[in-house]
Design an enzyme around this catalytic site. Structure first.
Site, PDB file in Angstrom:
ATOM      1  CE  LYS A  23       1.093   5.241   8.065  1.00  0.00           C
ATOM      2  NZ  LYS A  23       1.153   4.361   7.012  1.00  0.00           N
TER       3      LYS A  23
ATOM      4  CG  ASP B  54       5.992   3.651   0.602  1.00  0.00           C
ATOM      5  OD1 ASP B  54       6.176   4.333   1.779  1.00  0.00           O
ATOM      6  OD2 ASP B  54       4.517   3.285   0.226  1.00  0.00           O
TER       7      ASP B  54
ATOM      8  CE1 TYR C 249      -3.701   2.680   0.809  1.00  0.00           C
ATOM      9  CE2 TYR C 249      -2.318   3.308   2.675  1.00  0.00           C
ATOM     10  CZ  TYR C 249      -3.409   3.572   1.603  1.00  0.00           C
ATOM     11  OH  TYR C 249      -4.507   4.501   1.957  1.00  0.00           O
TER      12      TYR C 249
HETATM   13  C1  LIG Z   1       0.351   4.979   5.671  1.00  0.00           C
HETATM   14  C2  LIG Z   1       1.248   4.493   4.472  1.00  0.00           C
HETATM   15  C3  LIG Z   1       1.216   5.358   3.304  1.00  0.00           C
HETATM   16  C4  LIG Z   1      -0.073   6.585   3.348  1.00  0.00           C
HETATM   17  O1  LIG Z   1       0.333   7.635   3.923  1.00  0.00           O
HETATM   18  P1  LIG Z   1      -0.711   8.572   4.471  1.00  0.00           P
HETATM   19  O2  LIG Z   1      -0.167   9.564   5.315  1.00  0.00           O
HETATM   20  O3  LIG Z   1      -1.845   7.841   5.064  1.00  0.00           O
HETATM   21  O4  LIG Z   1      -1.213   9.296   3.234  1.00  0.00           O
HETATM   22  C5  LIG Z   1       1.912   5.110   2.067  1.00  0.00           C
HETATM   23  N1  LIG Z   1       2.704   4.041   2.395  1.00  0.00           N
HETATM   24  C6  LIG Z   1       2.868   3.181   3.411  1.00  0.00           C
HETATM   25  C7  LIG Z   1       3.731   2.270   3.188  1.00  0.00           C
HETATM   26  C8  LIG Z   1       2.119   3.509   4.454  1.00  0.00           C
HETATM   27  O5  LIG Z   1       2.217   2.496   5.484  1.00  0.00           O
END
Ligand SMILES: *Cc1c(COP(=O)(O)O)cnc(C)c1O
Length: 427
Positions: free
Chosen positions: A267, A239, A144
């Site tokens: 995060k 990511d 994701y």
């Molecule tokens: C949470 C998350 C996102 C998205 O971040 P948001 O601040 O919710 O837009 C993207 N990549 C990974 C791996 C994530 O865990």
């Protein structure tokens, strides 16, 4: 303000907010029932508006690595806020943030701040396309990357919980440029490269996928991606919105010893405020506006309050040597869970302070295997644990998080609750 209970608030919320929530997984559709509303949270504990106190393993989905409302971060936020919330012109915190990120993540030579993980991955993919002058992107099933149009194909997290990995509203022409491959499948990756020679702008992945539960890269898999990208002039994007600053100071790339071309962060870097970042090789980053042709911007990007929160959290993590303590807590958690689930057809996976309990005998190495999990059993377990004061993520396909505020007593209580909850759920 706290005059209504969770049920009254949710009933009211449903009248005004789609599904009653501002992010889908919060609606508890993965487990049934209604979400609770939070009055306040401190350390490892959440206090609901119904007066219940919960041990929290969600940690606002990862950011709260020091625990909720740490004194240092709250003081930094109040201090910065008292001097102004946002200026839309440079402030000193931005330079310090960039320097701090570069110190911790050596593959990052230049970095730009944004306001969410989604913005970070969206911008990184656009930059990779602008840099390579190619259109196609390889992503992995179950990974994701936020709700970016071209990446919301076979995604994890809420998109998985809700059974709609391919969102409505995304033109098929966008999705056509996204090639999805199973994680931990070297042959499939090789084939995707061979079938699209010279056309792949980027490979994007969670180096440790944690949005379909939690599974790890098998030995050699990340190395293969690195070498295929290098050979073909493809930009390798890690990511690390979730794993950045959580698994180690330098994230998953430090643990696995792989140098990506670009990294996305979020995060933890915001300390609980809305922040993201993307950075990497200077020759790629210099393609960004105003130096280069790839446009990217943000009214609130780098605002002093968010920077102060994130910087203070990162500095405290470093000062306290947080990662070895998190490993110690993770180990304790693992011992407790393994004791609680001994002899049961369940699979517990952990790395550092992240974990997942799959309701399936395993192994779990990719999305297809994760989806074999018994979601009804998980839901029964989830509610039985919640009733007993332990809050795990309300979906089988989310990871759990420990923070530096969790205590051995919290973990022992969690083990005790798990034993009861498994019995009540008939597992
Ligand atoms: C949470 C998350 C996102 C998205 O971040 P948001 O601040 O919710 O837009 C993207 N990549 C990974 C791996 C994530 O865990």
């Amino acid at each position: 303000m706290v005059t209504q209970n969770s049920h009254e608030l949710f009933t009211e919320a449903l009248r005004h907010i789609p599904g009653g929530v501002n992010s889908p997984v919060r609606a508890f559709r993965g487990v049934g029932g209604e979400p609770f509303f939070v009055a306040e949270a401190e350390g490892s504990h959440i206090l609901t508006v119904d007066g219940e106190e919960l041990i929290d393993y969600v940690g606002t989905w990862g950011p709260a690595i020091l625990g909720h409302a740490p004194d240092s971060v709250i003081a930094a936020v109040c201090g910065a806020a008292s001097r102004g919330l946002s200026f839309g012109i440079p402030n000193p915190y931005e330079v310090e943030m960039a320097r701090t990120i570069k110190d911790l993540v050596p593959s990052i030579e230049k970095v730009r701040m944004v306001n969410s993980g989604t913005e970070a991955t969206m911008s990184a993919v656009r930059l990779a396309r602008g840099f390579t002058k190619r259109d196609k992107v390889i992503k992995f099933e179950g990974c994701y990357h936020g709700h970016v149009d071209s990446l919301l194909v076979k995604a994890g997290s809420g998109a998985l919980t809700h059974g709609t990995p391919d969102s409505a509203g995304i033109p098929s022409a966008f999705a056509d440029l996204t090639i999805t491959v199973p994680f931990n499948d070297p042959a499939a990756v090789r084939q995707a490269f061979a079938a699209n020679k010279g056309e792949i702008a980027a490979v994007i992945l969670e180096p440790v996928p944690a949005n379909a539960g939690l599974y790890l890269p098998e030995p050699g898999f990340l190395e293969l991606l690195r070498s295929l990208c290098t050979e073909s002039g493809t930009v390798l994007i890690f990511d690390e919105v979730m794993t950045g600053f959580r698994l180690s100071p330098g994230g998953a790339q430090e643990i696995y010893g792989i140098v990506p071309d670009l990294t996305t962060l979020g995060k933890i870097i915001g300390g609980g405020l809305p922040v993201g970042a993307f950075g990497g090789r200077a020759d790629i980053m210099d393609h960004l506006s105003p130096d280069g042709p790839v446009y990217q911007a943000g009214t609130l990007s780098g605002n002093p309050v968010a920077m102060a929160a994130g910087l203070t959290q990162l500095n405290e993590l470093v000062a306290r040597g947080g990662w070895s303590e998190l490993e110690r807590l993770g180990n304790l958690m693992e011992e407790g869970v393994r004791e609680a689930i001994a002899g049961k057809p369940l699979t517990f996976q952990r790395i550092g302070s992240m974990f997942c309990l799959y309701f399936h005998p395993g192994p779990v190495r990719n999305l297809a295997e994760a989806k074999l999990a018994d979601r009804e059993k998980f839901a029964r377990f989830f509610h039985a644990a919640l009733d007993r004061g332990v809050y795990f993520a309300p979906s089988q396909f989310e990871a759990g998080f420990l923070s530096l505020a969790h205590t051995p007593e919290d973990i022992e209580e969690t083990r005790r609750v798990m034993v009861e909850a498994l019995a009540v759920a008939g597992i």
